[in-house]
Motif scaffolding. Structure first.
Motif, short mmCIF file in Angstrom:
data_model
loop_
_atom_site.label_atom_id
_atom_site.label_comp_id
_atom_site.label_asym_id
_atom_site.label_seq_id
_atom_site.Cartn_x
_atom_site.Cartn_y
_atom_site.Cartn_z
N ASP A 43 -30.66 3.64 -2.27
CA ASP A 43 -30.88 2.40 -1.52
C ASP A 43 -29.59 2.03 -0.80
N MET A 44 -29.61 2.12 0.54
CA MET A 44 -28.39 1.89 1.32
C MET A 44 -28.24 0.44 1.79
N GLY A 45 -29.11 -0.46 1.27
CA GLY A 45 -28.95 -1.88 1.60
C GLY A 45 -29.05 -2.13 3.09
N ASN A 46 -28.00 -2.74 3.66
CA ASN A 46 -27.98 -3.15 5.06
C ASN A 46 -27.15 -2.19 5.92
N SER A 47 -26.68 -1.07 5.32
CA SER A 47 -25.65 -0.28 6.01
C SER A 47 -26.17 0.92 6.80
N GLY A 48 -26.21 0.76 8.11
CA GLY A 48 -26.58 1.87 8.98
C GLY A 48 -25.56 2.98 8.95
N THR A 49 -24.27 2.63 8.87
CA THR A 49 -23.22 3.66 8.81
C THR A 49 -23.41 4.53 7.58
N ALA A 50 -23.56 3.90 6.41
CA ALA A 50 -23.72 4.67 5.17
C ALA A 50 -24.96 5.56 5.25
N ALA A 51 -26.06 5.01 5.75
CA ALA A 51 -27.31 5.78 5.81
C ALA A 51 -27.17 6.99 6.72
N ARG A 52 -26.62 6.78 7.91
CA ARG A 52 -26.56 7.89 8.88
C ARG A 52 -25.55 8.96 8.45
N LEU A 53 -24.39 8.53 7.93
CA LEU A 53 -23.41 9.53 7.49
C LEU A 53 -23.95 10.31 6.28
N MET A 68 -34.33 8.12 0.74
CA MET A 68 -33.41 7.03 1.11
C MET A 68 -34.21 5.84 1.63
N THR A 69 -33.80 4.64 1.22
CA THR A 69 -34.38 3.42 1.78
C THR A 69 -33.26 2.42 2.04
N GLY A 70 -33.64 1.19 2.43
CA GLY A 70 -32.65 0.15 2.71
C GLY A 70 -33.37 -1.19 2.74
N ASP A 71 -32.64 -2.24 3.12
CA ASP A 71 -33.27 -3.55 3.20
C ASP A 71 -34.16 -3.65 4.45
N ALA A 72 -34.79 -4.81 4.63
CA ALA A 72 -35.75 -4.96 5.74
C ALA A 72 -35.12 -4.67 7.09
N SER A 73 -33.86 -5.09 7.27
CA SER A 73 -33.17 -4.85 8.54
C SER A 73 -32.93 -3.35 8.75
N LEU A 74 -32.44 -2.66 7.72
CA LEU A 74 -32.14 -1.23 7.86
C LEU A 74 -33.42 -0.41 8.03
N ARG A 75 -34.51 -0.85 7.41
CA ARG A 75 -35.77 -0.11 7.55
C ARG A 75 -36.34 -0.22 8.95
N ARG A 76 -35.83 -1.16 9.75
CA ARG A 76 -36.28 -1.27 11.15
C ARG A 76 -35.44 -0.41 12.08
N ARG A 77 -34.30 0.10 11.61
CA ARG A 77 -33.36 0.76 12.52
C ARG A 77 -33.71 2.24 12.70
N PRO A 78 -33.58 2.76 13.92
CA PRO A 78 -34.01 4.14 14.18
C PRO A 78 -33.06 5.18 13.59
N MET A 79 -33.61 6.17 12.91
CA MET A 79 -32.81 7.26 12.34
C MET A 79 -33.03 8.58 13.08
N LYS A 80 -34.01 8.58 14.00
CA LYS A 80 -34.35 9.82 14.72
C LYS A 80 -33.14 10.37 15.48
N ARG A 81 -32.28 9.48 15.99
CA ARG A 81 -31.11 9.94 16.75
C ARG A 81 -30.18 10.77 15.87
N VAL A 82 -30.30 10.64 14.53
CA VAL A 82 -29.50 11.46 13.61
C VAL A 82 -30.32 12.63 13.07
N THR A 83 -31.57 12.35 12.70
CA THR A 83 -32.36 13.43 12.10
C THR A 83 -32.66 14.54 13.10
N ASP A 84 -32.80 14.22 14.38
CA ASP A 84 -33.06 15.27 15.39
C ASP A 84 -31.94 16.32 15.41
N PRO A 85 -30.67 15.91 15.66
CA PRO A 85 -29.63 16.93 15.66
C PRO A 85 -29.43 17.59 14.28
#
Length: 448
Positions: free
Chosen positions: A96-106, A120-137
């Motif tokens: 659970d990465m909470g609110n941290s986009g940096t932690a999740a993407r790294l 991996m999951t996160g809080d409501a804000s992080l669950r709205r943020r796009p991860m495709k820009r990382v998972t694609d590469p």
């Protein structure tokens, strides 16, 4: 760690100018990376000055779940016994990465290079943020990802058994995507290569070298090319975390806007790829000085002296955005107090932060009587010449930087400014209100 009840706060003009010396919390970007690289190194890494906000504590918990020994030995002092590159183990539970986009993407980068399964999951804000820009590469390593619609968390990853090096050209400058690719490349034989259109913060490259990896950076007509030699032996190295320049931005702008103020912020990271705000404020006429410059842990640091100044509007070029991407909301507050128009150009990246930070910043200004317009990817602010009306209630959208920017505005506005929820400030700046009140010698920031 969970946020249930919102914590509304309000800020009013202080009775006296802001004065004093202070330290701000440790740099969040460097804190995340110190824990991650410590976990990948052979031996024990000693970290001092670690930011103990919720985002970083989530990274510490994740590294523990992946098999590293992570212990706190005192305030800001941590010890990480690493497992070596490729040595992380499969976590027993959801990360659970909470609110941290940096932690999740790294972390997605790290997991991609290890033959393990993780969710991996996160809080409501992080669950709205796009991860495709990382998972694609990262898919190029051989890792497999299962995500919610739109590439969002919660997601599952199975890392590559025999990871391949990545050769990737970033479509948009992003330190997080670059760093994720480099972290995945640590476990792959051969050379991982990332090309960024504009230079972004280089804490990952600096710290990789600090731990013994071979990283080269070349500027070419097509952009900045970063290469990493795969499968290095990372060796434990002490890390001294400097104060976070993104956190220092709030007392800096407050001192510039509250008449008669003079504040010294000690031991702030001055990485040239992070100091766009200082350059911009100086162009606006700000009385800002740097004293006691030195190098610590591979990063330049110094003390920033900020004194009240009447600011003037400027145009901020798009190429500066990567070096101050987190500072635009508080720069918009400075622009609101300045004389004339400030135009901040090329802010597309702000739409995918903790909130749509571009829209949230414009709404913050409008709620407090300041004229602002979004034109394409630009934010245009009509300054009030030091007479911000205030009096509004700002929707923070669970975004710590919007909340702190609004409270700074309240210190300089004619009427108090309130925020609907300040609970999220602790993700990056624990004790923010107490520290600002200490500079004011009173309590201009308090419950709404």
């Amino acid at each position: 760690m969970s946020h249930s009840a919102p914590r509304p706060l309000r800020a009013a003009a202080p009775a006296a100018p802001l004065a004093g010396r202070l330290g701000v919390p440790g740099d969040k970007s460097i804190s995340h990376r110190a824990l991650m690289f410590g976990a990948l190194a052979v031996g024990t890494t000693e970290i001092s000055g670690l930011l103990e906000g919720e985002d970083v504590l989530r990274t510490a918990a994740a590294m523990r779940a992946l098999g590293a020994e992570v212990t706190q030995t005192g305030p800001g002092s941590w010890r990480v016994a690493g497992r070596g590159v490729g040595g992380l183990v499969e976590p027993a539970d959801v990360l659970d990465m909470g609110n941290s986009g940096t932690a999740a993407r790294l972390l997605l980068g790290l997991l991609s290079g290890h033959p393990i399964f993780a969710v991996m999951t996160g809080d409501a804000s992080l669950r709205r943020r796009p991860m495709k820009r990382v998972t694609d590469p990262l898919s190029a390593t051989g890792a497999t990802f299962w995500t919610r619609e739109g590439g969002r968390l919660p997601l599952a990853v199975r890392g590559a058994a025999d990871p391949l090096p990545i050769d990737y050209v970033l479509p948009v400058a992003s330190a997080q995507v670059k760093s994720a690719c480099l972290l995945a490349g640590l476990c792959a034989p051969g050379t991982t290569r990332v090309v960024e259109p504009e230079p972004t913060r280089d804490h990952t490259e600096n710290m990789l070298r600090h731990f013994g990896a071979t990283v080269s950076v070349t500027d070419t007509p097509d952009g900045r090319v970063v290469t990493l030699e795969g499968q290095p032996e990372l060796v434990a190295a002490p890390v001294v975390v400097p104060g976070d320049p993104s956190s220092a931005a709030f007392p800096i702008v407050a001192a510039l806007l509250v008449p008669g103020s003079r504040v010294v912020i000690e031991n702030v990271g001055l990485n040239p790829l992070r100091t766009g705000l200082i350059a911009t404020l100086r162009e606006m006429g700000a009385a800002l000085r740097i004293e006691n410059e030195r190098i610590a842990g591979g990063e330049p640091v110094g003390d920033i002296v900020a004194e009240y100044t009447e600011l003037s509007g400027v145009t901020v070029p798009p190429r500066r955005a990567p070096s101050m991407i987190d500072e635009y909301p508080v720069l918009a507050v400075a622009a609101a107090a300045a004389r004339g128009v400030t135009r901040m150009q090329g802010l597309a990246e702000l739409r995918v932060k903790e909130s749509d930070r571009l829209a949230a910043t414009a709404a913050l200004l409008a709620a407090n009587g300041v004229q602002a317009m979004i034109e394409g990817d630009d934010l245009v602010v009509q300054g009030t010449g030091g007479a911000i009306p205030g009096g509004g209630v700002v929707e923070t959208h669970m975004d710590h930087r919007i909340a702190m920017s609004a409270l700074v505005m309240g210190l300089a506005a004619r009427s108090p400014v309130a925020v609907d929820d300040a609970a999220f400030i602790d993700t990056s700046f624990p004790g923010f209100a107490t520290l600002m009140n200490g500079l004011a010698g009173g309590a201009p920031i308090g419950p709404a």
